[in-house]
Design a protein around this motif. Structure first.
Motif, PDB file in Angstrom:
ATOM      1  N   TYR A 115      48.145  39.296  31.127  1.00 45.24           N
ATOM      2  CA  TYR A 115      48.031  38.309  32.307  1.00 45.24           C
ATOM      3  C   TYR A 115      47.619  38.665  32.978  1.00 45.24           C
ATOM      4  N   PHE A 116      47.407  37.988  34.309  1.00 49.03           N
ATOM      5  CA  PHE A 116      47.208  38.459  36.214  1.00 49.03           C
ATOM      6  C   PHE A 116      47.541  37.067  36.602  1.00 49.03           C
ATOM      7  N   THR A 117      47.459  37.355  38.100  1.00 51.34           N
ATOM      8  CA  THR A 117      47.908  36.925  39.076  1.00 51.34           C
ATOM      9  C   THR A 117      46.431  36.398  39.560  1.00 51.34           C
ATOM     10  N   LEU A 118      46.477  36.010  40.888  1.00 53.30           N
ATOM     11  CA  LEU A 118      44.760  35.998  41.359  1.00 53.30           C
ATOM     12  C   LEU A 118      44.999  36.166  42.252  1.00 53.30           C
ATOM     13  N   ARG A 119      45.763  35.845  43.125  1.00 57.19           N
ATOM     14  CA  ARG A 119      46.187  35.957  44.487  1.00 57.19           C
ATOM     15  C   ARG A 119      47.311  37.124  44.286  1.00 57.19           C
ATOM     16  N   PRO A 120      47.400  38.334  45.556  1.00 55.79           N
ATOM     17  CA  PRO A 120      46.047  38.531  46.320  1.00 55.79           C
ATOM     18  C   PRO A 120      45.288  39.799  45.119  1.00 55.79           C
ATOM     19  N   ILE A 121      43.651  39.081  45.631  1.00 57.29           N
ATOM     20  CA  ILE A 121      42.741  39.512  44.437  1.00 57.29           C
ATOM     21  C   ILE A 121      42.733  40.901  43.766  1.00 57.29           C
ATOM     22  N   GLU A 122      43.883  41.456  44.606  1.00 56.51           N
ATOM     23  CA  GLU A 122      43.946  43.212  44.366  1.00 56.51           C
ATOM     24  C   GLU A 122      44.348  43.072  43.704  1.00 56.51           C
ATOM     25  N   THR A 123      45.491  42.298  42.245  1.00 59.91           N
ATOM     26  CA  THR A 123      46.044  42.266  41.803  1.00 59.91           C
ATOM     27  C   THR A 123      45.179  41.840  40.311  1.00 59.91           C
ATOM     28  N   LEU A 124      44.572  41.054  40.631  1.00 61.10           N
ATOM     29  CA  LEU A 124      43.484  40.644  39.313  1.00 61.10           C
ATOM     30  C   LEU A 124      42.442  42.299  39.164  1.00 61.10           C
ATOM     31  N   SER A 125      42.245  43.030  40.362  1.00 58.12           N
ATOM     32  CA  SER A 125      41.576  44.488  40.119  1.00 58.12           C
ATOM     33  C   SER A 125      41.917  44.981  39.474  1.00 58.12           C
ATOM     34  N   VAL A 151      34.357  37.175  40.339  1.00 60.65           N
ATOM     35  CA  VAL A 151      33.690  38.056  40.735  1.00 60.65           C
ATOM     36  C   VAL A 151      33.877  39.131  41.894  1.00 60.65           C
ATOM     37  N   GLU A 152      34.757  38.918  42.907  1.00 58.62           N
ATOM     38  CA  GLU A 152      34.970  39.737  44.360  1.00 58.62           C
ATOM     39  C   GLU A 152      36.257  40.429  43.465  1.00 58.62           C
ATOM     40  N   ALA A 153      37.161  40.159  42.867  1.00 64.11           N
ATOM     41  CA  ALA A 153      37.850  41.048  42.878  1.00 64.11           C
ATOM     42  C   ALA A 153      36.937  42.054  41.967  1.00 64.11           C
ATOM     43  N   TYR A 154      36.225  41.684  40.934  1.00 65.73           N
ATOM     44  CA  TYR A 154      35.533  43.011  39.825  1.00 65.73           C
ATOM     45  C   TYR A 154      35.036  43.966  40.293  1.00 65.73           C
ATOM     46  N   ILE A 213      26.936  42.740  38.352  1.00 62.68           N
ATOM     47  CA  ILE A 213      27.414  41.612  38.192  1.00 62.68           C
ATOM     48  C   ILE A 213      26.260  40.510  37.583  1.00 62.68           C
ATOM     49  N   LEU A 214      26.010  39.982  36.097  1.00 62.82           N
ATOM     50  CA  LEU A 214      24.984  39.324  35.592  1.00 62.82           C
ATOM     51  C   LEU A 214      25.030  37.999  35.577  1.00 62.82           C
ATOM     52  N   PHE A 215      24.838  36.916  36.149  1.00 64.71           N
ATOM     53  CA  PHE A 215      24.806  35.738  35.808  1.00 64.71           C
ATOM     54  C   PHE A 215      23.390  34.832  34.324  1.00 64.71           C
ATOM     55  N   PRO A 216      23.567  35.193  33.466  1.00 68.96           N
ATOM     56  CA  PRO A 216      22.331  34.359  32.371  1.00 68.96           C
ATOM     57  C   PRO A 216      22.359  33.127  31.956  1.00 68.96           C
ATOM     58  N   GLY A 217      23.703  32.218  33.125  1.00 68.37           N
ATOM     59  CA  GLY A 217      23.684  31.355  32.601  1.00 68.37           C
ATOM     60  C   GLY A 217      24.699  30.348  31.496  1.00 68.37           C
ATOM     61  N   ALA A 265      40.058  32.178  33.334  1.00 67.66           N
ATOM     62  CA  ALA A 265      40.593  32.074  35.168  1.00 67.66           C
ATOM     63  C   ALA A 265      40.992  30.822  35.265  1.00 67.66           C
ATOM     64  N   THR A 266      41.558  30.311  34.192  1.00 68.20           N
ATOM     65  CA  THR A 266      41.236  28.399  33.908  1.00 68.20           C
ATOM     66  C   THR A 266      42.981  28.610  35.037  1.00 68.20           C
ATOM     67  N   GLU A 267      42.775  27.283  35.612  1.00 69.51           N
ATOM     68  CA  GLU A 267      43.973  26.851  36.149  1.00 69.51           C
ATOM     69  C   GLU A 267      44.409  25.752  35.701  1.00 69.51           C
TER      70      GLU A 267
END
Length: 386
Positions: A333-343, A235-238, A271-275, A295-297
């Motif tokens: 593929y992407f890495t999560l850190r730093p967050i700018e990489t995913l963005s 969410v923060e990256a998006y 950012i939508l959260f429909p459940g 985004a699973t680890e």
């Protein structure tokens, strides 16, 4: 062959990968002439959990109590698409729900004439000595290396370590990825059977979920909202991506209230959260997403990942050995850190329709070649009939 599957929440599938696995495997084994029973959890007393449509209100199978499991009478049966359902209670707590239900299920299974039992999740391996003492043929699908999940405290991790050792000692271990099988080979000197997860999208009409959500183009995330699945990071990256295309976050934080509150703070038209959605709504969203983010680890083969591949989805996945084994060259593929990489990765792929189309075609072929449910069913059938 009479097979019992225990260790899931049951059928119809309303939660995650193991529930879908039990449903898909069970239906196909029945079509091959076998008898399949799935042990299901009773949420009847918990108002927060909806009653399964397969168990009508007032059905005797949905009114078991903890005391009922000690009775001599066996739990009653209902059916769903030919699968026998045995509904038993569990202790509704993060650390006890799975293991308590598996214990009650194993006790019940001892009273029945099953030819084989398939257990899901290494946390349930503590029932293996009981079943093996009764000379039952047992296999266990261990899932991923679950002790690495951040949600578990020391006790929770210890349960999984013990579960791994019990799995190796008392059952045929089934891994859904070579990465997981290698872990058991290295740490427990056994050779697990590798049977992947399946993924096939049935031909069907789209539901009206996109109209209900008010979306046409969108990016999709699907997972339980747990720390190691990184929903907050996504969410923060998006939010840093310069686009008006919304991100649809499918899932729920069942036990992590703090994470749920953090995510709610980011709810917006972007950012939508429909459940948590299942069935046609879920499949419709998979089919039409511009991008799917995995985004699973932790874990082996993640069902939503191969379902996205099979559904004509363009997939971006966290760069882990497990995800690379599944996705190969058909996934970005992407890495999560730093967050700018995913963005930056999301921005690049949203701006490249030709790249997306190339990956869609590769992913569809790879899913069809490697992750068909019929091949998965044949492998389990051969395992239990050997």
């Amino acid at each position: 062959m009479k097979l019992a599957i225990l260790g899931t929440r049951g059928v119809p599938p309303r939660y995650g990968g193991f529930e879908t696995f039990a449903a898909e495997l069970g239906r196909r084994l029945i079509a091959r002439g076998h008898d399949v029973t799935v042990y299901c959890r009773d949420y009847g007393a918990r108002a927060s959990r909806p009653q399964s449509p397969a168990v009508p209100a007032g059905d005797s199978s949905s009114s078991e109590t903890l005391a009922d499991c000690g009775r001599d009478a066996r739990a009653p049966l209902t059916t769903w698409e030919g699968i026998h359902r045995i509904v038993l209670p569990s202790i509704g707590h993060k650390y006890f729900e799975t293991v308590s239900h598996s214990f009650f299920s194993a006790i019940d299974a001892l009273r029945r004439d099953f030819d084989a039992i398939l257990i899901c999740n290494a946390a349930n391996a503590f029932v293996l000595p009981l079943l093996r003492a009764a000379r039952m043929k047992v296999a266990i699908n261990v899932d991923g290396i679950e002790r690495k999940r951040r949600k578990w405290n020391v006790l929770g991790r210890a349960v999984y370590v013990i579960g791994e050792s019990f799995s190796a000692a008392f059952a045929t271990v089934v891994a859904d990825a070579d990465v997981i099988a290698d872990y058991y080979r290295k740490n427990y000197a056994i050779d697990p059977v590798v049977i992947p997860y399946g993924s096939e999208f049935p031909p069907e009409e789209d539901s009206d979920i996109r109209r209900r959500l008010g979306v046409d183009q969108y990016v999709l995330y699907v997972s339980r909202f747990e720390p190691e699945n990184n929903p907050l990071e996504v969410v923060e990256a998006y939010e840093r991506v310069a686009t008006n295309i919304p991100l649809v976050m499918l899932g729920e934080a069942r036990y992590d209230k703090h994470l749920a509150a953090q995510l709610r703070n980011h709810a917006s038209p972007k950012i939508l959260f429909p459940g948590a959605l299942y069935g046609p709504d879920y499949r419709t969203l998979q089919r039409h997403a511009l991008l799917y983010i995995q985004a699973t680890e932790v874990g082996g083969t993640h069902p939503a990942l191969i379902e996205a591949m099979a559904s004509n989805g363009c997939v971006l996945a966290h760069d882990t050995p497990e995800n690379r084994e599944v996705g190969g060259d058909a996934v970005g593929y992407f890495t999560l850190r730093p967050i700018e990489t995913l963005s930056g990765t999301i921005s690049e792929w949203l701006a490249s329709p030709n790249l997306r189309q190339t990956q869609i075609e590769r992913a569809r072929r790879r899913a069809a070649e490697r992750y068909g449910w019929d091949a998965v069913t044949a492998a389990y059938e051969a395992l239990f009939l050997a």
